[in-house]
Design a protein around this motif. Structure first.
Motif, PDB file in Angstrom:
ATOM      1  N   SER A  38       0.766  -1.352   0.031  1.00 40.77           N
ATOM      2  CA  SER A  38      -0.155   0.062  -0.065  1.00 40.77           C
ATOM      3  C   SER A  38       0.913   1.381  -0.011  1.00 40.77           C
ATOM      4  O   SER A  38       0.306   2.421  -0.675  1.00 40.77           O
ATOM      5  CB  SER A  38      -0.910   0.027   1.198  1.00 40.77           C
ATOM      6  N   THR A  39       1.836   1.255   0.692  1.00 43.18           N
ATOM      7  CA  THR A  39       2.700   2.399   0.884  1.00 43.18           C
ATOM      8  C   THR A  39       3.049   3.394  -0.436  1.00 43.18           C
ATOM      9  O   THR A  39       2.940   4.354  -0.440  1.00 43.18           O
ATOM     10  CB  THR A  39       3.929   2.252   1.976  1.00 43.18           C
ATOM     11  N   PRO A  40       3.581   2.477  -1.351  1.00 40.71           N
ATOM     12  CA  PRO A  40       3.818   3.148  -2.627  1.00 40.71           C
ATOM     13  C   PRO A  40       2.881   3.569  -3.666  1.00 40.71           C
ATOM     14  O   PRO A  40       3.193   4.220  -4.544  1.00 40.71           O
ATOM     15  CB  PRO A  40       4.928   2.345  -3.321  1.00 40.71           C
ATOM     16  N   LEU A  66      11.433  -6.520  -5.508  1.00 38.57           N
ATOM     17  CA  LEU A  66      12.003  -6.810  -4.454  1.00 38.57           C
ATOM     18  C   LEU A  66      11.354  -8.367  -4.400  1.00 38.57           C
ATOM     19  O   LEU A  66      12.295  -9.292  -3.801  1.00 38.57           O
ATOM     20  CB  LEU A  66      11.525  -6.219  -3.175  1.00 38.57           C
ATOM     21  N   ASP A  67      10.267  -8.637  -4.613  1.00 37.31           N
ATOM     22  CA  ASP A  67       9.700 -10.009  -4.392  1.00 37.31           C
ATOM     23  C   ASP A  67       8.576 -10.461  -5.196  1.00 37.31           C
ATOM     24  O   ASP A  67       7.874  -9.544  -5.846  1.00 37.31           O
ATOM     25  CB  ASP A  67       9.272  -9.965  -2.878  1.00 37.31           C
ATOM     26  N   GLU A  68       8.207 -11.747  -4.774  1.00 35.73           N
ATOM     27  CA  GLU A  68       6.721 -12.337  -5.825  1.00 35.73           C
ATOM     28  C   GLU A  68       6.369 -13.313  -4.629  1.00 35.73           C
ATOM     29  O   GLU A  68       7.261 -14.085  -4.142  1.00 35.73           O
ATOM     30  CB  GLU A  68       7.243 -12.555  -7.000  1.00 35.73           C
ATOM     31  N   GLY A 137       9.404  -4.845  10.824  1.00 36.15           N
ATOM     32  CA  GLY A 137      10.704  -4.337  10.257  1.00 36.15           C
ATOM     33  C   GLY A 137      11.084  -5.097   9.355  1.00 36.15           C
ATOM     34  O   GLY A 137      12.387  -4.671   8.648  1.00 36.15           O
ATOM     35  N   HIS A 138      10.698  -6.043   8.329  1.00 34.22           N
ATOM     36  CA  HIS A 138      11.102  -6.390   7.173  1.00 34.22           C
ATOM     37  C   HIS A 138      11.326  -5.498   6.122  1.00 34.22           C
ATOM     38  O   HIS A 138      10.437  -4.544   5.961  1.00 34.22           O
ATOM     39  CB  HIS A 138      10.144  -7.744   6.845  1.00 34.22           C
ATOM     40  N   ILE A 139      12.331  -5.803   5.197  1.00 34.31           N
ATOM     41  CA  ILE A 139      12.246  -5.027   3.872  1.00 34.31           C
ATOM     42  C   ILE A 139      12.309  -6.203   2.769  1.00 34.31           C
ATOM     43  O   ILE A 139      12.969  -7.083   2.994  1.00 34.31           O
ATOM     44  CB  ILE A 139      13.426  -4.014   3.890  1.00 34.31           C
ATOM     45  N   GLY A 140      11.578  -5.793   1.684  1.00 34.07           N
ATOM     46  CA  GLY A 140      11.351  -7.118   0.922  1.00 34.07           C
ATOM     47  C   GLY A 140      10.777  -7.942   1.528  1.00 34.07           C
ATOM     48  O   GLY A 140       9.704  -7.616   2.516  1.00 34.07           O
ATOM     49  N   PHE A 141      10.769  -9.303   1.487  1.00 39.28           N
ATOM     50  CA  PHE A 141      10.184 -10.023   2.459  1.00 39.28           C
ATOM     51  C   PHE A 141      11.449 -10.620   3.202  1.00 39.28           C
ATOM     52  O   PHE A 141      11.345 -11.795   3.463  1.00 39.28           O
ATOM     53  CB  PHE A 141       9.519 -11.344   1.908  1.00 39.28           C
ATOM     54  N   LYS A 166      -3.792  -9.874   4.123  1.00 36.75           N
ATOM     55  CA  LYS A 166      -4.686 -10.630   3.839  1.00 36.75           C
ATOM     56  C   LYS A 166      -5.726  -9.579   3.143  1.00 36.75           C
ATOM     57  O   LYS A 166      -6.676 -10.304   2.432  1.00 36.75           O
ATOM     58  CB  LYS A 166      -5.446 -11.356   4.781  1.00 36.75           C
ATOM     59  N   ARG A 167      -5.493  -8.267   3.460  1.00 35.42           N
ATOM     60  CA  ARG A 167      -6.305  -7.332   2.639  1.00 35.42           C
ATOM     61  C   ARG A 167      -6.417  -7.336   1.287  1.00 35.42           C
ATOM     62  O   ARG A 167      -7.305  -7.075   0.591  1.00 35.42           O
ATOM     63  CB  ARG A 167      -6.186  -5.859   3.346  1.00 35.42           C
ATOM     64  N   PHE A 168      -5.395  -7.930   0.597  1.00 35.73           N
ATOM     65  CA  PHE A 168      -5.078  -8.157  -0.802  1.00 35.73           C
ATOM     66  C   PHE A 168      -5.730  -9.476  -1.287  1.00 35.73           C
ATOM     67  O   PHE A 168      -5.760  -9.449  -2.563  1.00 35.73           O
ATOM     68  CB  PHE A 168      -3.608  -7.819  -1.128  1.00 35.73           C
ATOM     69  N   ASP A 201       0.691   2.159  12.553  1.00 37.99           N
ATOM     70  CA  ASP A 201       1.164   0.579  12.461  1.00 37.99           C
ATOM     71  C   ASP A 201       2.588   0.479  12.181  1.00 37.99           C
ATOM     72  O   ASP A 201       2.994  -0.523  12.250  1.00 37.99           O
ATOM     73  CB  ASP A 201       0.146  -0.221  12.004  1.00 37.99           C
ATOM     74  N   LYS A 202       3.386   1.389  11.758  1.00 32.96           N
ATOM     75  CA  LYS A 202       4.606   1.460  11.464  1.00 32.96           C
ATOM     76  C   LYS A 202       5.508   1.948  12.575  1.00 32.96           C
ATOM     77  O   LYS A 202       6.740   1.934  12.200  1.00 32.96           O
ATOM     78  CB  LYS A 202       4.912   1.831  10.085  1.00 32.96           C
ATOM     79  N   ALA A 203       4.908   2.625  13.472  1.00 32.39           N
ATOM     80  CA  ALA A 203       5.772   3.413  14.450  1.00 32.39           C
ATOM     81  C   ALA A 203       6.881   2.424  15.078  1.00 32.39           C
ATOM     82  O   ALA A 203       7.978   2.980  15.272  1.00 32.39           O
ATOM     83  CB  ALA A 203       4.769   4.092  15.133  1.00 32.39           C
TER      84      ALA A 203
END
Ligand code: F6R
Length: 242
Positions: A38-40, A66-68, A137-141, A166-168, A201-203
């Motif tokens: 969602s962020t980008p 980054l990922d799939e 704290g993950h980046i990519g997966f 799960k929202r996707f 929720d990212k704080a």
């Protein structure tokens, strides 16, 4: 590391889009590392608008995502390749053959990792890598663990990631349990990194990653070791750093 605190999601998105657009204007055939989630979305929407209005040309960039998800590919509208086509590539005129993802449909996971590592090597270092930030704290997966994993790898997604994503999907049961991700070597090889994070929720993750020690328990903390990182957050994501 530069940390920029924006008033809200819109301002964060505007700054991210301006940074991406600026780098492409300086080098039209640059390599962009890209993220889903969602962020980008706000930044991608702005880039599409800039292209439509003739203010930006993205047709010569090369992208590496980054990922799939394991098991999903372009035939699934839940795959990351479909996500990127819908939200950026099609609208921004980025040719399909310039875009790269791990092959989620490859039945041989070792082969899938090897092939994507070769793709990354052939494309060369990202001029700019865009990152989101997981709640854990993950980046990519690259999920929290005992060590930073350098290469492309298959990941068992953390339960918090499955819950967050799960929202996707129609239900949590449909979220794939595994994914391929770029490893830390390729992320840190980027010449410049731009991480964006929004919302309360990212704080905790923002605080742990950028105000705490470098540890694989907080994968994004490794970015403290990179010489050219800009972190753009909104007030809510920054709220626990004060
Ligand atoms: C996705 C990715 C992930 C997301 C992260 C945040 O390609 O790399 O690390 O950036 O899970 O996701 P959102 O933006 O949906 O909160």
């Amino acid at each position: 590391m530069r940390l920029l605190v924006c008033d809200n999601y819109d301002e964060m998105s505007r700054r991210a889009a301006e940074t991406l657009a600026d780098r492409v204007t300086q080098k039209p055939d640059c390599v962009l590392g890209l993220a889903t989630g969602s962020t980008p979305l706000g930044a991608y929407e702005r880039l599409v608008t800039m292209v439509r209005e003739g203010r930006l040309d993205l047709s010569r960039v090369t992208t590496v995502n980054l990922d799939e998800y394991r098991g999903l590919g372009e035939e699934s509208d839940r795959s990351y390749v479909s996500f990127m086509r819908t939200h950026l590539f099609d609208g921004a005129g980025i040719p399909k053959e310039h875009t790269h993802f791990p092959d989620g449909t490859d039945p041989d996971s070792d082969h899938a990792c090897r092939v994507y590592e070769e793709v990354l090597a052939s494309v060369g270092r990202q001029d700019l890598q865009l990152l989101g930030l997981g709640r854990n704290g993950h980046i990519g997966f690259n999920e929290p663990g005992d060590a930073f994993i350098p290469g492309v790898h298959l990941v068992d997604l953390a339960s918090s990631t499955i819950e967050a994503n799960k929202r996707f999907f129609a239900s949590e049961a449909e979220v794939p349990r595994q994914a391929y991700t770029m490893g830390m070597r390729a992320i840190l090889a980027a010449k410049e990194i731009l991480l964006i994070a929004s919302g309360v929720d990212k704080a905790d993750a923002v605080k742990a990653a950028f105000r705490g020690p470098v540890t694989p328990q907080v994968p994004a903390s490794v970015l403290q070791l990179h010489p050219d990182v800009t972190v753009v957050v909104d007030q809510e994501a920054y709220s626990k750093c004060m």
